[in-house]
Design a protein around this motif. Structure first.
Motif, PDB file in Angstrom:
ATOM      1  N   ASN A   5       0.908  -1.331  -0.061  1.00  0.00           N
ATOM      2  CA  ASN A   5       0.112   0.071   0.001  1.00  0.00           C
ATOM      3  C   ASN A   5       0.807   1.200   0.069  1.00  0.00           C
ATOM      4  O   ASN A   5       0.431   2.242   0.469  1.00  0.00           O
ATOM      5  N   GLY A   6       1.891   1.282  -0.544  1.00  0.00           N
ATOM      6  CA  GLY A   6       2.854   2.172  -0.684  1.00  0.00           C
ATOM      7  C   GLY A   6       2.526   3.160  -1.786  1.00  0.00           C
ATOM      8  O   GLY A   6       1.430   3.030  -2.619  1.00  0.00           O
ATOM      9  N   PHE A   7       3.577   4.307  -2.307  1.00  0.00           N
ATOM     10  CA  PHE A   7       3.292   5.097  -3.243  1.00  0.00           C
ATOM     11  C   PHE A   7       3.994   4.927  -4.412  1.00  0.00           C
ATOM     12  O   PHE A   7       4.146   5.710  -5.347  1.00  0.00           O
ATOM     13  N   ASP A   8       4.499   3.527  -4.437  1.00  0.00           N
ATOM     14  CA  ASP A   8       5.280   3.129  -5.801  1.00  0.00           C
ATOM     15  C   ASP A   8       4.349   2.673  -6.959  1.00  0.00           C
ATOM     16  O   ASP A   8       4.564   2.484  -7.764  1.00  0.00           O
ATOM     17  N   THR A   9       2.847   2.471  -6.501  1.00  0.00           N
ATOM     18  CA  THR A   9       1.993   2.390  -7.487  1.00  0.00           C
ATOM     19  C   THR A   9       0.824   3.389  -7.171  1.00  0.00           C
ATOM     20  O   THR A   9       0.872   3.790  -5.974  1.00  0.00           O
TER      21      THR A   9
ATOM     22  N   VAL B  81      -2.352   7.037   4.821  1.00  0.00           N
ATOM     23  CA  VAL B  81      -1.202   5.753   5.057  1.00  0.00           C
ATOM     24  C   VAL B  81      -0.126   6.478   6.243  1.00  0.00           C
ATOM     25  O   VAL B  81       0.123   7.529   5.772  1.00  0.00           O
ATOM     26  N   THR B  82       0.094   5.727   7.111  1.00  0.00           N
ATOM     27  CA  THR B  82       0.925   5.990   8.001  1.00  0.00           C
ATOM     28  C   THR B  82       2.123   5.226   7.674  1.00  0.00           C
ATOM     29  O   THR B  82       2.558   4.203   7.785  1.00  0.00           O
ATOM     30  N   PHE B  83       3.314   6.168   7.635  1.00  0.00           N
ATOM     31  CA  PHE B  83       4.711   5.882   7.373  1.00  0.00           C
ATOM     32  C   PHE B  83       5.569   6.264   8.685  1.00  0.00           C
ATOM     33  O   PHE B  83       5.148   7.045   9.278  1.00  0.00           O
TER      34      PHE B  83
ATOM     35  N   GLY C 107      14.633   1.537   2.902  1.00  0.00           N
ATOM     36  CA  GLY C 107      15.497   2.301   1.768  1.00  0.00           C
ATOM     37  C   GLY C 107      15.110   2.937   1.009  1.00  0.00           C
ATOM     38  O   GLY C 107      15.693   3.858   0.074  1.00  0.00           O
ATOM     39  N   THR C 108      13.725   2.890   0.781  1.00  0.00           N
ATOM     40  CA  THR C 108      12.953   4.121  -0.124  1.00  0.00           C
ATOM     41  C   THR C 108      12.404   5.266   0.662  1.00  0.00           C
ATOM     42  O   THR C 108      12.724   5.458   1.647  1.00  0.00           O
ATOM     43  N   ALA C 109      11.816   6.001  -0.221  1.00  0.00           N
ATOM     44  CA  ALA C 109      11.167   7.395   0.243  1.00  0.00           C
ATOM     45  C   ALA C 109       9.970   7.663  -0.508  1.00  0.00           C
ATOM     46  O   ALA C 109       9.794   7.288  -1.443  1.00  0.00           O
ATOM     47  N   VAL C 110       9.215   8.599   0.441  1.00  0.00           N
ATOM     48  CA  VAL C 110       7.733   8.950  -0.390  1.00  0.00           C
ATOM     49  C   VAL C 110       8.201  10.595  -0.187  1.00  0.00           C
ATOM     50  O   VAL C 110       8.773  11.156   0.851  1.00  0.00           O
ATOM     51  N   VAL C 111       7.338  11.195  -1.001  1.00  0.00           N
ATOM     52  CA  VAL C 111       7.362  12.596  -0.922  1.00  0.00           C
ATOM     53  C   VAL C 111       5.942  13.272   0.041  1.00  0.00           C
ATOM     54  O   VAL C 111       4.900  12.832  -0.375  1.00  0.00           O
ATOM     55  N   ILE C 112       6.259  13.884   0.776  1.00  0.00           N
ATOM     56  CA  ILE C 112       5.139  14.440   1.696  1.00  0.00           C
ATOM     57  C   ILE C 112       4.999  15.850   1.370  1.00  0.00           C
ATOM     58  O   ILE C 112       5.906  16.760   1.573  1.00  0.00           O
ATOM     59  N   ASP C 113       3.691  16.361   0.991  1.00  0.00           N
ATOM     60  CA  ASP C 113       3.466  17.697   0.968  1.00  0.00           C
ATOM     61  C   ASP C 113       3.027  18.200   2.296  1.00  0.00           C
ATOM     62  O   ASP C 113       1.980  18.052   2.665  1.00  0.00           O
ATOM     63  N   ARG C 114       4.041  18.858   2.984  1.00  0.00           N
ATOM     64  CA  ARG C 114       3.860  19.226   4.452  1.00  0.00           C
ATOM     65  C   ARG C 114       2.672  20.456   4.544  1.00  0.00           C
ATOM     66  O   ARG C 114       2.331  20.807   5.600  1.00  0.00           O
TER      67      ARG C 114
ATOM     68  N   LEU D 275      12.768   6.618  -4.862  1.00  0.00           N
ATOM     69  CA  LEU D 275      11.598   7.233  -4.675  1.00  0.00           C
ATOM     70  C   LEU D 275      10.471   6.699  -4.914  1.00  0.00           C
ATOM     71  O   LEU D 275      10.490   6.178  -6.265  1.00  0.00           O
ATOM     72  N   GLN D 276       9.479   6.440  -4.237  1.00  0.00           N
ATOM     73  CA  GLN D 276       8.211   5.713  -4.842  1.00  0.00           C
ATOM     74  C   GLN D 276       7.446   6.935  -5.315  1.00  0.00           C
ATOM     75  O   GLN D 276       7.142   7.975  -4.632  1.00  0.00           O
TER      76      GLN D 276
END
Length: 275
Positions: free
Chosen positions: A61-65, A75-77, A111-118, A180-181
């Motif tokens: 359920n990540g942001f890679d798809t 989603v909580t990371f 080891g991956t990352a997601v972009v967060i719009d803060r 990066l996802q």
């Protein structure tokens, strides 16, 4: 009496009305398609926006798809913000005021990352083209709940250092030296621990359908009125032709109005010379 409708002139008028009506129908269907897209998004908002957050599971359920049906899903990371790779997005108005959105990569344990719009910041007063201050995110490990949003297409506009013109995730991935996802990003909903100062949170999206349905009905009505207007013009032309060739039916004589009781009394008094 309507043989004139087969003349070149009236056939031309008919063709023009058909084209006009077809255009009105096309515009009406376009408004219905727009309403359908809006209603579909409203259903997603109502189903996902206030749902219980999902705990991030790599590959699940990540942001890679990105699945459109999952838009707005929280989603909580857990990870660490990479402030050194933080950028701001230009030309982001809110409530009619120009400003920016702050994008910060969140490095995860896999080891991956997601972009967060803060969140959102207004335009600055100190230096043109930049916000006055970007509030720092929490240091160290942080638990972030963010709502899924699809990335945006690239735009052919430049931006100063540290800024981007759109949330083009593949371009942001090229800036980083870790994966990066890049199929989606997250709108910040909650940080734990919370930062001392934060940008302005993104407002909840509107669930108003807008005027698309009424606009579509208006366009369909305009298409019908085009034929009504043509029929009225043909009727007037038939009357004009009939008057010119003397075949118009004679209008019945207007019946004289019967005098009222007061008028009869006045007539009697006048005849007797009383008045």
């Amino acid at each position: 009496m309507y043989r004139f409708l087969f003349s070149a002139r009236w056939l031309g008028w008919l063709a023009m009305v058909l084209v006009l009506a077809a255009g009105c129908v096309g515009l009406g269907r376009w408004q219905l398609d727009r309403r359908e897209a809006v209603v579909e998004n409203i259903h997603r908002i109502e189903a996902n926006y206030d749902a219980s957050p999902e705990r991030y599971v790599p590959g699940v359920n990540g942001f890679d798809t990105y699945d459109p049906a999952r838009e707005w899903t929280p989603v909580t990371f857990t990870g660490t913000y990479d402030v050194a790779q933080q950028v701001v997005v230009r030309n982001r108005p809110m409530n009619g005021q120009p400003g920016y959105e702050v994008l910060t990569p969140l490095r995860l344990d896999d080891g991956t990352a997601v972009v967060i719009d803060r969140g959102w910041l207004p335009i600055g007063n100190v230096e043109a083209g930049r916000p006055d201050e970007i509030p720092a995110p929490p240091a160290g490990r942080v638990e972030v709940t963010a709502r899924m949003k699809p990335g945006e297409p690239a735009v052919n506009r430049g931006a100063p250092e540290g800024q981007v013109a759109s949330i083009d995730l593949p371009s942001l991935a090229d800036r980083l030296d870790y994966p990066l996802q890049d199929a989606a990003y997250g709108l910040l909903a909650l940080e734990r621990p919370a930062a001392a100062q934060t940008p302005v949170a993104a407002p909840k999206p509107s669930v108003d359908e807008g005027p698309h349905l009424s606009y579509s009905m208006q366009w369909f009505a305009f298409g019908v009125l085009a034929f009504v207007g043509l029929g009225y013009a043909a009727r007037q032309q038939r009357r004009s032709n009939a008057e010119q060739d003397g075949t118009a039916p004679e209008r019945p004589a207007r019946q004289r109005r019967r005098p009222s009781s007061e008028e009869e009394e006045d007539a009697i008094l006048d005849a007797q010379g009383i008045r």
